[in-house]
Each structure stands twice: as C-alpha cells, then as structure tokens.
Design a protein around this motif. Structure first.
Motif, PDB file in Angstrom:
ATOM      1  N   GLU A 160       0.827  -1.203   0.000  1.00 32.29           N
ATOM      2  CA  GLU A 160       0.000   0.000   0.000  1.00 32.29           C
ATOM      3  C   GLU A 160       0.866   1.260   0.000  1.00 32.29           C
ATOM      4  O   GLU A 160       0.546   2.246  -0.688  1.00 32.29           O
ATOM      5  CB  GLU A 160      -0.934  -0.013   1.216  1.00 32.29           C
ATOM      6  N   ARG A 161       1.955   1.242   0.743  1.00 33.29           N
ATOM      7  CA  ARG A 161       2.848   2.403   0.746  1.00 33.29           C
ATOM      8  C   ARG A 161       3.463   2.622  -0.639  1.00 33.29           C
ATOM      9  O   ARG A 161       3.640   3.765  -1.080  1.00 33.29           O
ATOM     10  CB  ARG A 161       3.929   2.229   1.815  1.00 33.29           C
ATOM     11  N   ASN A 197       9.580   5.238   0.689  1.00 32.23           N
ATOM     12  CA  ASN A 197      10.828   5.756   1.258  1.00 32.23           C
ATOM     13  C   ASN A 197      10.525   6.963   2.135  1.00 32.23           C
ATOM     14  O   ASN A 197       9.854   7.903   1.716  1.00 32.23           O
ATOM     15  CB  ASN A 197      11.792   6.165   0.139  1.00 32.23           C
ATOM     16  N   GLY A 198      11.026   6.944   3.367  1.00 31.27           N
ATOM     17  CA  GLY A 198      10.826   8.077   4.263  1.00 31.27           C
ATOM     18  C   GLY A 198       9.540   7.983   5.056  1.00 31.27           C
ATOM     19  O   GLY A 198       8.683   7.128   4.822  1.00 31.27           O
ATOM     20  N   PRO A 210       6.114  20.723   2.226  1.00 37.78           N
ATOM     21  CA  PRO A 210       5.368  20.275   1.047  1.00 37.78           C
ATOM     22  C   PRO A 210       5.713  18.872   0.579  1.00 37.78           C
ATOM     23  O   PRO A 210       4.915  18.236  -0.116  1.00 37.78           O
ATOM     24  CB  PRO A 210       5.729  21.324  -0.011  1.00 37.78           C
ATOM     25  N   GLU A 211       6.884  18.358   0.955  1.00 43.27           N
ATOM     26  CA  GLU A 211       7.277  17.020   0.510  1.00 43.27           C
ATOM     27  C   GLU A 211       6.882  15.933   1.508  1.00 43.27           C
ATOM     28  O   GLU A 211       7.108  14.751   1.248  1.00 43.27           O
ATOM     29  CB  GLU A 211       8.793  16.968   0.280  1.00 43.27           C
ATOM     30  N   LEU A 212       6.318  16.325   2.651  1.00 43.86           N
ATOM     31  CA  LEU A 212       5.935  15.344   3.666  1.00 43.86           C
ATOM     32  C   LEU A 212       4.607  14.689   3.277  1.00 43.86           C
ATOM     33  O   LEU A 212       3.584  15.372   3.180  1.00 43.86           O
ATOM     34  CB  LEU A 212       5.792  16.027   5.029  1.00 43.86           C
ATOM     35  N   PRO A 213       4.588  13.378   3.059  1.00 46.65           N
ATOM     36  CA  PRO A 213       3.335  12.712   2.711  1.00 46.65           C
ATOM     37  C   PRO A 213       2.355  12.719   3.893  1.00 46.65           C
ATOM     38  O   PRO A 213       2.743  12.495   5.038  1.00 46.65           O
ATOM     39  CB  PRO A 213       3.762  11.283   2.387  1.00 46.65           C
ATOM     40  N   ALA A 273       4.295   5.208  10.236  1.00 47.86           N
ATOM     41  CA  ALA A 273       4.194   6.668  10.232  1.00 47.86           C
ATOM     42  C   ALA A 273       5.116   7.275  11.275  1.00 47.86           C
ATOM     43  O   ALA A 273       5.452   6.661  12.284  1.00 47.86           O
ATOM     44  CB  ALA A 273       2.755   7.091  10.491  1.00 47.86           C
ATOM     45  N   SER A 274       5.502   8.527  11.043  1.00 46.58           N
ATOM     46  CA  SER A 274       6.293   9.253  12.025  1.00 46.58           C
ATOM     47  C   SER A 274       5.404   9.975  13.027  1.00 46.58           C
ATOM     48  O   SER A 274       5.862  10.340  14.114  1.00 46.58           O
ATOM     49  CB  SER A 274       7.215  10.253  11.321  1.00 46.58           C
TER      50      SER A 274
END
Length: 329
Positions: A164-165, A172-173, A212-215, A264-265
């Motif tokens: 799913e990711r 990545n990340g 802006p790049e954080l999903p 998730a972070s």
C-alpha cells in the motif's frame, strides 16, 4: 489451566486489556486464555498473540434468558479454572457463579455482588484504563507494573502495508497519518468525538505549506462497524480537494490498519480505537479529546500527547493549538 476473561466494550477496550492478558500469559505460560467479547470487538484479537479463542456475546444487547443460557452452556462445557470480568453488573457475576468456575475475580463494587465472586479488587477508575483493568490480576496474586500496550501484526498484514505504501508513493521516508473517525456506538450515544472538517483542512494545509514534501495519509478505516471511519465520501472529497496531495487508504482489517500506522512518524487522531492502536504501535501520537478524559485513556509517555477541548466540545479545539503542539510553537 484454562482462563476466561469477560471484556465488554469495543475495540479500544480490548486493546487496553492486552497488557492484562500479556501478564496472565507470563504468569501462566501454558494457560489457554479465551475471551468473551461483543461481536463489534472481535477484530481486535487479530493483533493479539496471547488469546486462544473469542466467544461472542452482546453485553449491551437485549439478551433473552436463552442468550444467557447459550453462553453459560459454552462456558460450562470448557471447564475453566479462572474467570476475570470487567463487567460490573450483577447478572455477569451471577452467570459466572452458575458456571461453576472455581476462581471468579471482579471489581468489588455495589453493582457486583460479592456473593458471586471468589475474589474482588478495588475499582480505581481515576487512572489510566489499562492500569485499572490490570488491577484485576491482584486477585491472582499478580501485582506487577502494567506493561505498555503492544500488538502482534500478522505477516500478511505487514506485507499489505508495504504494498500500500508503494501504491501511495511513500515507500521511502516517513509520513503523517490522520484519522478523524469515531466508533459507530459513540455516535449513536451522541458522544462528541468528531473534529470538524474545516479544522482538519486548516491543519493539513499548514502541514503542506511548511513541509510540502511530507506525505500525509488519511486513513478511512476498515469497513466494519467497530472502527469504521466517520468520514462519508463527501468529506473525503472535500479534504482531497482542499489538500491536493493528501493520500487516502482504507485498510480492510485491524492488522492492516496497525501496519500502516506503525510506519508513520506521527499519528493525528481523535479519541478512538485507532488512537490506542497507534500507541501500541509506538508511533508518536497526538490525540484530540472533547468530553472524554485523556488522563484515563492515554499512558504517561513522551510519545503520546492529548489535547483536551477547553469546553468539552471537539469543535472548540483550535487548529492553531494543534499546530503549536506539532511544530513546538
């Protein structure tokens, strides 16, 4: 040894009971542990490695004598040695007394007749719920610190989350998970656990402006009554239209849900079953509370933070309050 636990409540109550089951298994490694749970909560045991079997019974339903008789028959047939009950109704104590289980442990409250239990422990409801449940073990001479919430996710659910990711483009990340739903039962009871869509929009737009790049992943929840998301499709559309890069995922079961949260972070959520699952997954969790008390539902941990509404209404939690906690403002 055969041990039975009667655990009324939803998914969240079961997760909060996991530390009690864990210490039961540590004290009696060869024991078979079964639980009596409501149908809406059965899915929780997909992520428990200590429970052998689940017996379904709707504690809150309009049960007939036949319903109680059927449950009693199942319990008597299995010849349990020990029973623990979170239920405090006299009918539950009476049922256990009729079952003939030699050791019957529950809370010593006015509504639970001590005549029907062989051991009672004091009910201290002014503490973290997992610790309150864990106190029942004192009736078996087990007086240890309450373990942290923990879950065991099936391999196939971990594999689903990896796939799913990749589908979402976030293999990545780290990423941030959002869950704004609440159980159907809490909605039926009129318990305010839903954070307004407009407020979520403000929070998510700020995230995308700053990073802006954080999903950001919106979890709509498994399609079952217990932990179904409260987002109707129209609300999902409203969020995706105003937060263009927002990603949406819909796990089919609790194992998949935990696996997505664990990667998730940060988890942003309301007081709900996924909140407890995030804590068990050791994901940094920021949870929003309206009328409910975070001190009773959250552990003391650097990874967990609760924001309580100043008025008891979810809508009165300002988006800026959330953002200040996230960004350290």
């Amino acid at each position: 040894m055969r041990i039975l636990a009667l655990v009324p409540g939803g998914i969240g109550d079961q997760i909060l009971f996991f530390p009690t089951i864990e210490d039961l298994k540590k004290a009696h490694p060869d024991a078979q542990i079964d639980v009596v749970v409501e149908p809406r909560a059965k899915g929780a045991y997909r992520v428990s490695k200590f429970v052998n079997d689940t017996i379904l019974f709707d504690f809150k339903g309009s049960n007939s004598l036949a319903d109680f008789g059927n449950l009693l028959g199942v319990i008597r047939d299995r010849e349990y040695d020990v029973a623990l009950t979170l239920g405090r109704r006299r009918s539950v104590g009476f049922l256990l007394w009729l079952s003939g289980i030699p050791t019957r442990i529950g809370y010593g409250t006015e509504s639970t007749s001590k005549l029907f239990l062989t051991q009672t422990v004091p009910l201290n409801s002014d503490q973290y719920a997992a610790t309150m449940y864990h106190d029942l073990l004192k009736g078996l001479g087990i007086d240890t610190p309450t373990p942290e919430l923990a879950v065991s996710v099936p391999t196939k659910d971990l594999e689903w989350a990896d796939s799913e990711r990749k589908r979402l483009g976030i293999q990545n990340g780290g990423y941030v998970v959002i869950h704004g739903g609440a159980s159907e039962l809490s909605q039926q009871k009129g318990i305010d656990k839903i954070y307004p869509v407009e407020s979520w929009q403000a929070v998510l737009q700020d995230f995308q402006q700053r990073q802006p790049e954080l999903p950001i992943v919106l979890i709509t929840g498994p399609d079952d009554e217990a932990i179904s998301s409260s987002y109707p499709q129209g609300v999902v559309s409203a969020l995706t239209q105003t937060v263009p890069k927002l990603k949406v995922t819909s796990p089919d079961n609790i194992g998949q849900l935990v696996a997505m949260i664990a990667g998730a972070s940060l988890m942003l959520c309301t007081d709900s079953a996924p909140m407890h699952l995030a804590i068990a997954a050791q994901t940094y969790t920021l949870a929003l509370f309206g009328p409910t008390d975070p001190d009773k539902l959250l552990p003391q941990s650097e990874r967990v933070l609760g924001i309580k509404s100043p008025t008891g209404k979810m809508a009165d939690i300002l988006p800026q309050t959330i953002l200040d906690r996230v960004w350290g403002g």
